[in-house]
Scaffold this motif. Structure first.
Motif, PDB file in Angstrom:
ATOM      1  N   ASP A 172      34.697 -21.965  -0.182  1.00  0.00           N
ATOM      2  CA  ASP A 172      34.173 -22.161   1.155  1.00  0.00           C
ATOM      3  C   ASP A 172      35.277 -21.901   2.158  1.00  0.00           C
ATOM      4  O   ASP A 172      36.398 -22.393   2.012  1.00  0.00           O
ATOM      5  CB  ASP A 172      33.663 -23.586   1.351  1.00  0.00           C
ATOM      6  N   LEU A 173      34.973 -21.115   3.178  1.00  0.00           N
ATOM      7  CA  LEU A 173      35.900 -20.873   4.277  1.00  0.00           C
ATOM      8  C   LEU A 173      35.297 -21.453   5.540  1.00  0.00           C
ATOM      9  O   LEU A 173      34.093 -21.365   5.758  1.00  0.00           O
ATOM     10  CB  LEU A 173      36.134 -19.368   4.471  1.00  0.00           C
ATOM     11  N   TYR A 174      36.132 -22.062   6.366  1.00  0.00           N
ATOM     12  CA  TYR A 174      35.667 -22.628   7.621  1.00  0.00           C
ATOM     13  C   TYR A 174      36.482 -22.038   8.758  1.00  0.00           C
ATOM     14  O   TYR A 174      37.698 -21.935   8.663  1.00  0.00           O
ATOM     15  CB  TYR A 174      35.825 -24.157   7.626  1.00  0.00           C
ATOM     16  N   SER A 175      35.807 -21.674   9.825  1.00  0.00           N
ATOM     17  CA  SER A 175      36.512 -21.166  10.991  1.00  0.00           C
ATOM     18  C   SER A 175      36.326 -22.143  12.132  1.00  0.00           C
ATOM     19  O   SER A 175      35.203 -22.518  12.462  1.00  0.00           O
ATOM     20  CB  SER A 175      35.982 -19.793  11.402  1.00  0.00           C
ATOM     21  N   ALA A 176      37.424 -22.568  12.703  1.00  0.00           N
ATOM     22  CA  ALA A 176      37.393 -23.585  13.740  1.00  0.00           C
ATOM     23  C   ALA A 176      37.425 -22.968  15.123  1.00  0.00           C
ATOM     24  O   ALA A 176      37.487 -21.763  15.300  1.00  0.00           O
ATOM     25  CB  ALA A 176      38.587 -24.525  13.559  1.00  0.00           C
TER      26      ALA A 176
ATOM     27  N   ILE B  45      28.522 -32.061  11.000  1.00  0.00           N
ATOM     28  CA  ILE B  45      28.051 -30.901  10.254  1.00  0.00           C
ATOM     29  C   ILE B  45      29.206 -30.228   9.513  1.00  0.00           C
ATOM     30  O   ILE B  45      30.364 -30.635   9.641  1.00  0.00           O
ATOM     31  CB  ILE B  45      27.329 -29.892  11.182  1.00  0.00           C
ATOM     32  N   ASN B  46      28.869 -29.191   8.737  1.00  0.00           N
ATOM     33  CA  ASN B  46      29.842 -28.597   7.807  1.00  0.00           C
ATOM     34  C   ASN B  46      30.381 -27.247   8.265  1.00  0.00           C
ATOM     35  O   ASN B  46      30.800 -26.437   7.462  1.00  0.00           O
ATOM     36  CB  ASN B  46      29.216 -28.455   6.415  1.00  0.00           C
ATOM     37  N   ARG B  47      30.387 -27.006   9.578  1.00  0.00           N
ATOM     38  CA  ARG B  47      31.073 -25.814  10.093  1.00  0.00           C
ATOM     39  C   ARG B  47      32.519 -26.168  10.407  1.00  0.00           C
ATOM     40  O   ARG B  47      32.918 -27.335  10.384  1.00  0.00           O
ATOM     41  CB  ARG B  47      30.396 -25.292  11.355  1.00  0.00           C
ATOM     42  N   GLY B  48      33.294 -25.142  10.758  1.00  0.00           N
ATOM     43  CA  GLY B  48      34.627 -25.393  11.272  1.00  0.00           C
ATOM     44  C   GLY B  48      34.564 -25.841  12.714  1.00  0.00           C
ATOM     45  O   GLY B  48      33.522 -25.786  13.372  1.00  0.00           O
ATOM     46  N   GLY B  49      35.677 -26.317  13.217  1.00  0.00           N
ATOM     47  CA  GLY B  49      35.784 -26.644  14.624  1.00  0.00           C
ATOM     48  C   GLY B  49      35.569 -28.114  14.927  1.00  0.00           C
ATOM     49  O   GLY B  49      35.327 -28.933  14.055  1.00  0.00           O
ATOM     50  N   ASP B  50      35.651 -28.414  16.199  1.00  0.00           N
ATOM     51  CA  ASP B  50      35.567 -29.781  16.695  1.00  0.00           C
ATOM     52  C   ASP B  50      34.149 -30.036  17.211  1.00  0.00           C
ATOM     53  O   ASP B  50      33.181 -29.611  16.593  1.00  0.00           O
ATOM     54  CB  ASP B  50      36.639 -29.992  17.771  1.00  0.00           C
ATOM     55  N   ILE B  51      34.037 -30.675  18.351  1.00  0.00           N
ATOM     56  CA  ILE B  51      32.725 -31.052  18.870  1.00  0.00           C
ATOM     57  C   ILE B  51      32.238 -30.026  19.893  1.00  0.00           C
ATOM     58  O   ILE B  51      33.035 -29.421  20.613  1.00  0.00           O
ATOM     59  CB  ILE B  51      32.776 -32.458  19.508  1.00  0.00           C
TER      60      ILE B  51
ATOM     61  N   MET C 224      32.010 -20.790  19.248  1.00  0.00           N
ATOM     62  CA  MET C 224      31.706 -20.326  17.896  1.00  0.00           C
ATOM     63  C   MET C 224      32.285 -21.275  16.865  1.00  0.00           C
ATOM     64  O   MET C 224      33.355 -21.849  17.067  1.00  0.00           O
ATOM     65  CB  MET C 224      32.276 -18.923  17.661  1.00  0.00           C
ATOM     66  N   GLY C 225      31.572 -21.427  15.771  1.00  0.00           N
ATOM     67  CA  GLY C 225      32.056 -22.180  14.624  1.00  0.00           C
ATOM     68  C   GLY C 225      31.221 -21.796  13.425  1.00  0.00           C
ATOM     69  O   GLY C 225      29.985 -21.795  13.491  1.00  0.00           O
ATOM     70  N   VAL C 226      31.840 -21.406  12.339  1.00  0.00           N
ATOM     71  CA  VAL C 226      31.094 -20.887  11.196  1.00  0.00           C
ATOM     72  C   VAL C 226      31.567 -21.517   9.892  1.00  0.00           C
ATOM     73  O   VAL C 226      32.653 -22.087   9.805  1.00  0.00           O
ATOM     74  CB  VAL C 226      31.209 -19.346  11.085  1.00  0.00           C
TER      75      VAL C 226
END
Length: 268
Positions: A2-6, A116-122, A193-195
């Motif tokens: 799993d890759l997350y982009s913040a 949720i399970n994306r990258g990033g903050d709020i 964006m957050g994926v």
């Protein structure tokens, strides 16, 4: 894997310059565009998870088929487009204290909250915001998550240019910004964006402020960034813009950048 982009990216934000290579026989470049209208956050997240699971199941079968010399199945690509009722979502790397409302405050503002399970903050989603969730198998296009993000940004930048609004990137910060040039006095984010990417299949995506009520951003620290503002297309132009019109401009830009064929589904 799993890759997350913040919201904060570790690489310079530059416009993509490498064209998408021609598709191989096993690559499916068709994108099913599914307009969902105004829909609650949880069922939309559930739909993303189901489409992701279906795609990953095909990829698992293909791995076994390769080992036995059997034909491979093609995977599908989807683009869900929608608005949400007032909702705040917190990514895996986010800080709960960046939500400045308690339960009573959320209720008073008719808003909900989801981890949720994306990258990033709020971040905030609400009416008047065009939210896009690409569930793309990047094996159909290219396996590069940073390039994927840059192409999403580029589609938004080109769409804003259709309205005469100059937008771009700020080095180290994912998303699309107005007054983005180094040294600009008032940089402000217009698209967040957050994926998440699992075995090169993406989910979550982008949120473009079109006619968004920006006061809702005052109840969070957007993406954990304290020194920059948010804006909307309506605020930049001085008048509201039909969401369907923005969507109709954005989808062809995405299709061209990804070398995709668009298949439109009926509006939900």
């Amino acid at each position: 894997m799993d890759l997350y982009s913040a919201c904060v990216s570790p690489v310079p934000e530059t416009a993509p310059s490498v064209p998408v290579a021609p598709a191989t026989p096993v690559q499916n470049r068709a994108v099913l565009v599914r307009p969902l209208g105004l829909v609650a956050y949880q069922p939309t997240w559930d739909l993303q998870e189901q489409l992701l699971a279906d795609t990953l199941a095909i990829k698992t079968r293909n791995r076994l088929a390769q080992e036995t010399g059997q034909p491979l199945e093609s995977t599908s690509n989807y683009l869900l487009l929608c608005e949400h009722p007032h909702v705040y979502t917190l990514g895996k790397s986010g800080k709960p204290e960046h939500l400045l409302l308690d339960e009573a405050g959320l209720e008073a503002h008719q808003a909900t909250f989801h981890r949720i399970n994306r990258g990033g903050d709020i971040t905030y989603h609400g009416p008047g915001q065009l939210v896009g969730y690409p569930i793309f198998d990047l094996d159909n296009f290219f396996t590069d998550i940073h390039r994927y993000l840059r192409l999403l940004e580029e589609a938004v930048i080109l769409t804003l240019a259709n309205y005469g609004v100059a937008a771009g990137r700020i080095a180290g910060l994912t998303g699309v910004w107005i007054d983005f040039e180094e040294g600009a006095a008032n940089p402000r984010k217009i698209c967040a964006m957050g994926v998440k990417c699992s075995r090169w299949v993406t989910m979550h995506g982008f949120a473009l402020n079109v006619n968004t009520d920006l006061t809702y951003f005052s109840h969070i620290v957007p993406c954990g960034i304290t020194d920059k503002a948010v804006t909307s297309l309506e605020q930049e132009l001085g008048h509201p813009v039909p969401l369907a019109e923005v969507q109709a401009l954005l989808v062809p830009h995405l299709a061209r950048l990804f070398g995709a064929e668009v298949i439109s589904e009926p509006t939900a």
